[in-house]
Scaffold this active site. Structure first.
Site: not given
Ligand code: 4NP
Length: 147
Positions: A116, A9, A3
């Site tokens: 997300d 995720r 991800c």
């Molecule tokens: P992930 O969610 O891609 O599912 O881990 C996110 C976690 C943090 C961020 C973006 C997406 N961020 O920009 O910090």
């Protein structure tokens, strides 16, 4: 399992799939396309929803996807189309590109995304848990029938 942040995720996807396959047969790992959280634990909301369903992901640590992962892994499952494009952009060969697939595509329902949940204040983590769980059940069934 890939991800963006590797804190919401893909840690869930790693933990869920690991829970469904034999570790001596299938190596499962996760990574993020972004490097913002390297070395950190998964988001506490991911840890909590996994724990609710009996899966412990608190010892995972965030890492960034590396081009060496194209060599290391047979399949690279991505959560959304942005992740897909980011990983495809790193691929050198057609064989590398063939390894990359949207996770929910394994359910045969087209190119759906795992959204997300990072900014979600409601039940986003619960929802993505079940989406990922369904896809991982399908992957595990396929792997477990292969010898
Ligand atoms: P992930 O969610 O891609 O599912 O881990 C996110 C976690 C943090 C961020 C973006 C997406 N961020 O920009 O910090």
């Amino acid at each position: 399992m890939v991800c963006l942040g590797n804190i919401c995720r893909s840690p869930l996807a790693e933990g869920i799939l690991k829970n469904k396959v034999a570790p001596e047969k299938v190596f499962v790992d996760s990574a993020g396309t972004g490097g913002y959280h390297i070395g950190l634990k998964p988001d506490s909301r991911s840890i909590d929803v996994a724990q609710k369903y009996g899966i412990d992901i608190k010892d995972q640590r965030c890492r960034k996807f590396s081009i060496a992962d194209f060599e290391e892994f047979d399949m690279i499952y991505v959560m959304d189309k942005s992740n897909y494009q980011n990983i495809i952009n790193l691929a050198y060969t057609e064989a590398d590109k063939q390894k990359v697939q949207l996770l929910l595509e394994v359910l045969g329902e087209g190119s759906k995304e795992v959204p997300d949940p990072y900014h979600d204040k409601a039940d986003g983590f619960e929802k993505v848990f079940h989406m990922i769980d369904e896809a991982c059940t399908s992957i595990a069934n396929d792997l477990n029938t292969q010898e």
